[in-house]
Design an enzyme around this catalytic site. Structure first.
Site, PDB file in Angstrom:
ATOM      1  N   ARG A  10     -17.817   9.474   7.428  1.00  0.00           N
ATOM      2  CA  ARG A  10     -17.998   8.039   7.121  1.00  0.00           C
ATOM      3  C   ARG A  10     -17.145   7.169   8.047  1.00  0.00           C
ATOM      4  NH1 ARG A  10     -17.866   7.903   0.509  1.00  0.00           N
ATOM      5  NH2 ARG A  10     -20.049   8.523   0.174  1.00  0.00           N
ATOM      6  N   ILE A  44     -12.851  -4.509   8.091  1.00  0.00           N
ATOM      7  CA  ILE A  44     -11.894  -3.390   8.050  1.00  0.00           C
ATOM      8  C   ILE A  44     -12.304  -2.386   6.976  1.00  0.00           C
ATOM      9  CG2 ILE A  44      -9.833  -4.429   9.096  1.00  0.00           C
ATOM     10  CD1 ILE A  44      -9.081  -5.406   6.225  1.00  0.00           C
ATOM     11  N   LYS A  51     -12.827   0.932   4.800  1.00  0.00           N
ATOM     12  CA  LYS A  51     -11.921   2.050   4.524  1.00  0.00           C
ATOM     13  C   LYS A  51     -12.736   3.281   4.125  1.00  0.00           C
ATOM     14  CE  LYS A  51      -9.954   4.491   1.036  1.00  0.00           C
ATOM     15  NZ  LYS A  51     -10.474   4.914  -0.279  1.00  0.00           N
ATOM     16  N   SER A  52     -12.312   4.422   4.606  1.00  0.00           N
ATOM     17  CA  SER A  52     -12.834   5.703   4.136  1.00  0.00           C
ATOM     18  C   SER A  52     -11.820   6.765   4.509  1.00  0.00           C
ATOM     19  CB  SER A  52     -14.192   6.024   4.788  1.00  0.00           C
ATOM     20  OG  SER A  52     -14.607   7.312   4.376  1.00  0.00           O
ATOM     21  N   VAL A  53     -11.774   7.845   3.747  1.00  0.00           N
ATOM     22  CA  VAL A  53     -10.940   8.977   4.173  1.00  0.00           C
ATOM     23  C   VAL A  53     -11.833  10.152   4.580  1.00  0.00           C
ATOM     24  CG1 VAL A  53      -8.861   8.373   2.871  1.00  0.00           C
ATOM     25  CG2 VAL A  53     -10.655   9.737   1.768  1.00  0.00           C
ATOM     26  N   LYS A  64       1.121  -6.631   5.840  1.00  0.00           N
ATOM     27  CA  LYS A  64       1.152  -7.836   4.991  1.00  0.00           C
ATOM     28  C   LYS A  64       2.432  -7.887   4.173  1.00  0.00           C
ATOM     29  CE  LYS A  64      -3.781  -6.996   4.448  1.00  0.00           C
ATOM     30  NZ  LYS A  64      -3.856  -5.547   4.218  1.00  0.00           N
ATOM     31  N   LEU A 123     -17.485  -3.483   2.322  1.00  0.00           N
ATOM     32  CA  LEU A 123     -18.591  -2.683   1.758  1.00  0.00           C
ATOM     33  C   LEU A 123     -18.689  -2.881   0.248  1.00  0.00           C
ATOM     34  CD1 LEU A 123     -17.925   0.646   3.731  1.00  0.00           C
ATOM     35  CD2 LEU A 123     -19.718  -1.050   4.189  1.00  0.00           C
ATOM     36  N   TYR A 140       0.834  -1.215   0.000  1.00  0.00           N
ATOM     37  CA  TYR A 140       0.000   0.000   0.000  1.00  0.00           C
ATOM     38  C   TYR A 140       0.870   1.268   0.000  1.00  0.00           C
ATOM     39  CZ  TYR A 140      -3.796  -3.177   1.559  1.00  0.00           C
ATOM     40  OH  TYR A 140      -4.694  -4.207   1.695  1.00  0.00           O
ATOM     41  N   ASN A 149     -18.975   4.347  10.177  1.00  0.00           N
ATOM     42  CA  ASN A 149     -18.662   2.929   9.967  1.00  0.00           C
ATOM     43  C   ASN A 149     -18.344   2.179  11.255  1.00  0.00           C
ATOM     44  OD1 ASN A 149     -19.057   3.332   7.253  1.00  0.00           O
ATOM     45  ND2 ASN A 149     -16.881   3.370   6.708  1.00  0.00           N
TER      46      ASN A 149
HETATM   47  P1  NAD Z   1     -14.437  -1.124   1.318  1.00  0.00           P
HETATM   48  O1  NAD Z   1     -15.414  -2.209   1.014  1.00  0.00           O
HETATM   49  O2  NAD Z   1     -14.027  -0.854   2.707  1.00  0.00           O
HETATM   50  O3  NAD Z   1     -15.010   0.193   0.626  1.00  0.00           O
HETATM   51  C1  NAD Z   1     -14.325   1.413   0.727  1.00  0.00           C
HETATM   52  C2  NAD Z   1     -15.030   2.450  -0.125  1.00  0.00           C
HETATM   53  O4  NAD Z   1     -16.415   2.474   0.177  1.00  0.00           O
HETATM   54  C3  NAD Z   1     -14.520   3.865   0.168  1.00  0.00           C
HETATM   55  O5  NAD Z   1     -13.416   4.180  -0.643  1.00  0.00           O
HETATM   56  C4  NAD Z   1     -15.732   4.719  -0.135  1.00  0.00           C
HETATM   57  O6  NAD Z   1     -15.795   4.976  -1.508  1.00  0.00           O
HETATM   58  C5  NAD Z   1     -16.884   3.814   0.250  1.00  0.00           C
HETATM   59  N1  NAD Z   1     -17.389   4.038   1.616  1.00  0.00           N
HETATM   60  C6  NAD Z   1     -16.752   3.798   2.791  1.00  0.00           C
HETATM   61  N2  NAD Z   1     -17.542   4.085   3.828  1.00  0.00           N
HETATM   62  C7  NAD Z   1     -18.709   4.519   3.307  1.00  0.00           C
HETATM   63  C8  NAD Z   1     -19.914   4.974   3.881  1.00  0.00           C
HETATM   64  N3  NAD Z   1     -20.093   5.012   5.190  1.00  0.00           N
HETATM   65  N4  NAD Z   1     -20.913   5.347   3.034  1.00  0.00           N
HETATM   66  C9  NAD Z   1     -20.757   5.300   1.703  1.00  0.00           C
HETATM   67  N5  NAD Z   1     -19.636   4.875   1.101  1.00  0.00           N
HETATM   68  C10 NAD Z   1     -18.624   4.492   1.896  1.00  0.00           C
HETATM   69  O7  NAD Z   1     -13.185  -1.396   0.345  1.00  0.00           O
HETATM   70  P2  NAD Z   1     -11.617  -1.612   0.443  1.00  0.00           P
HETATM   71  O8  NAD Z   1     -10.893  -0.372   0.793  1.00  0.00           O
HETATM   72  O9  NAD Z   1     -11.289  -2.299  -0.827  1.00  0.00           O
HETATM   73  O10 NAD Z   1     -11.433  -2.679   1.601  1.00  0.00           O
HETATM   74  C11 NAD Z   1     -11.214  -2.334   2.957  1.00  0.00           C
HETATM   75  C12 NAD Z   1      -9.831  -2.712   3.379  1.00  0.00           C
HETATM   76  O11 NAD Z   1      -9.574  -4.099   3.151  1.00  0.00           O
HETATM   77  C13 NAD Z   1      -8.721  -2.031   2.576  1.00  0.00           C
HETATM   78  O12 NAD Z   1      -8.553  -0.674   2.915  1.00  0.00           O
HETATM   79  C14 NAD Z   1      -7.547  -2.903   2.939  1.00  0.00           C
HETATM   80  O13 NAD Z   1      -7.079  -2.574   4.233  1.00  0.00           O
HETATM   81  C15 NAD Z   1      -8.190  -4.284   2.913  1.00  0.00           C
HETATM   82  N6  NAD Z   1      -7.999  -4.982   1.619  1.00  0.00           N
HETATM   83  C16 NAD Z   1      -7.217  -6.094   1.596  1.00  0.00           C
HETATM   84  C17 NAD Z   1      -7.005  -6.773   0.419  1.00  0.00           C
HETATM   85  C18 NAD Z   1      -6.178  -8.017   0.423  1.00  0.00           C
HETATM   86  O14 NAD Z   1      -5.825  -8.516  -0.646  1.00  0.00           O
HETATM   87  N7  NAD Z   1      -5.845  -8.557   1.570  1.00  0.00           N
HETATM   88  C19 NAD Z   1      -7.558  -6.304  -0.792  1.00  0.00           C
HETATM   89  C20 NAD Z   1      -8.349  -5.163  -0.755  1.00  0.00           C
HETATM   90  C21 NAD Z   1      -8.573  -4.513   0.451  1.00  0.00           C
END
Ligand code: NAD
Length: 276
Positions: free
Chosen positions: A239, A231, A233-235, A77, A192, A52, A243
């Site tokens: 949110r 886990i 994610k949002s910035v 990781k 999500l 990342y 969450n």
């Molecule tokens: P996620 O399912 O957490 O979705 C994140 C996205 O959803 C945000 O960028 C935003 O656009 C939207 N969102 C977040 N909160 C919201 C809210 N309350 N309302 C509306 N929209 C909202 O997707 P992600 O980031 O792909 O997955 C979460 C975490 O999983 C990653 O940050 C990472 O740490 C991990 N991950 C791991 C792998 C792996 O291969 N091990 C792969 C992908 C992600």
């Protein structure tokens, strides 16, 4: 540990918060602010990865937060190109240097890369780091049951966690059952569904209206009631806060059934059988 988020007890007795903060696609210079916002909102578990490129920003937020180290749960990781025994030991040191930590809570093999055949050697290095007290729990990510079976046949520490893509459109019944039978915790990535179509699905919107919650909270609550670690994610500060507020209401059996009916076995990410 935040009082709001219950722990999942891993197979070696270590407690991991059931809900944490993911930082995939958060640039390093934004990670410090995002992680600091999450810690202020009550998150105590952070999920990053070497690939990342934001272990330093994550580490800066941890150093500045003022919370005792033992209240935090940090996951990183090992990236694919670092698989192998010696290269894993080196990659671990590099990650720890970037994070600014002297021990890690959870280290995961990011992908199995079965064609390369290195995950057993890689995991043996994880076992050494665990035995040396540098990591509290070791696990894997994106492993299919066949990869886990081989790993468990050839190594001695059963993985504590398998972090896999998991959301209402990809419910992963076979993996979840396998993990439960083996005492491996299931951690959901992209819980999500990356926020795109999933949060507009009429069944989820209807359940959200019924409970006076947001669609994201409904999906996260569904995971929590299944026993998954999540886990999101949002910035966006609002949110990030929204969450984590999923521990003060409950979905009923009808809600759970409506969400379970949404499974399409549809991946957003790569297929672990072939990705390398
Ligand atoms: P996620 O399912 O957490 O979705 C994140 C996205 O959803 C945000 O960028 C935003 O656009 C939207 N969102 C977040 N909160 C919201 C809210 N309350 N309302 C509306 N929209 C909202 O997707 P992600 O980031 O792909 O997955 C979460 C975490 O999983 C990653 O940050 C990472 O740490 C991990 N991950 C791991 C792998 C792996 O291969 N091990 C792969 C992908 C992600």
């Amino acid at each position: 540990m935040s009082s709001k988020v219950p722990p999942i007890i891993l197979n070696n007795g270590v407690e991991m918060p059931q809900l944490g903060f993911g930082v995939w696609q958060v640039p390093d210079d934004e990670a410090e602010t995002a992680v600091a916002t999450a810690l202020q909102a009550g998150y105590r578990s952070i999920d990053t990865a070497a690939v990342y490129g934001n272990e330093e920003g994550t580490g800066r937020a941890i150093a500045a937060c003022g919370l005792p180290r033992e209240e935090l749960f940090v996951t990183t990781k090992l990236w694919n190109s670092d698989q192998g025994y010696d290269s894993t030991l080196r990659a671990f040191d590099a990650s720890m240097e970037k994070l600014g930590l002297d021990y890690l809570d959870l280290y995961l093999i990011h992908w199995p890369r079965p064609a390369e055949g290195q995950y057993v050697d890689t995991y043996k290095a994880f076992e050494k780091l665990h035995a040396d007290g540098r990591i509290r729990a070791i696990g894997v990510s994106n492993f299919l049951p066949e990869h886990l079976r081989r790993l468990m046949d050839e190594t001695s520490v059963i993985p504590a966690v398998n972090q896999i893509e998991l959301h209402p459109h990809l419910q992963q019944h076979a993996s979840r059952e396998f993990h439960a039978a083996q005492g491996i915790a299931t951690e959901a990535w992209s819980p999500l569904g990356q926020g795109k179509g999933l949060l507009e699905v009429p069944a989820i919107v209807a359940i959200a209206q019924k409970h006076g919650r947001t669609p994201a909270q409904i999906v996260l609550r569904w995971h929590v009631q299944l026993g998954n670690i999540v886990i999101p994610k949002s910035v966006t500060p609002s949110r990030i806060k929204e969450n984590i507020e999923v521990f003060d209401f409950e979905l009923d059996t009808e809600d759970l059934a409506a969400i379970s009916a949404l499974n399409e076995d549809r991946r957003l990410g790569p297929d672990p059988a072939v990705f390398s």
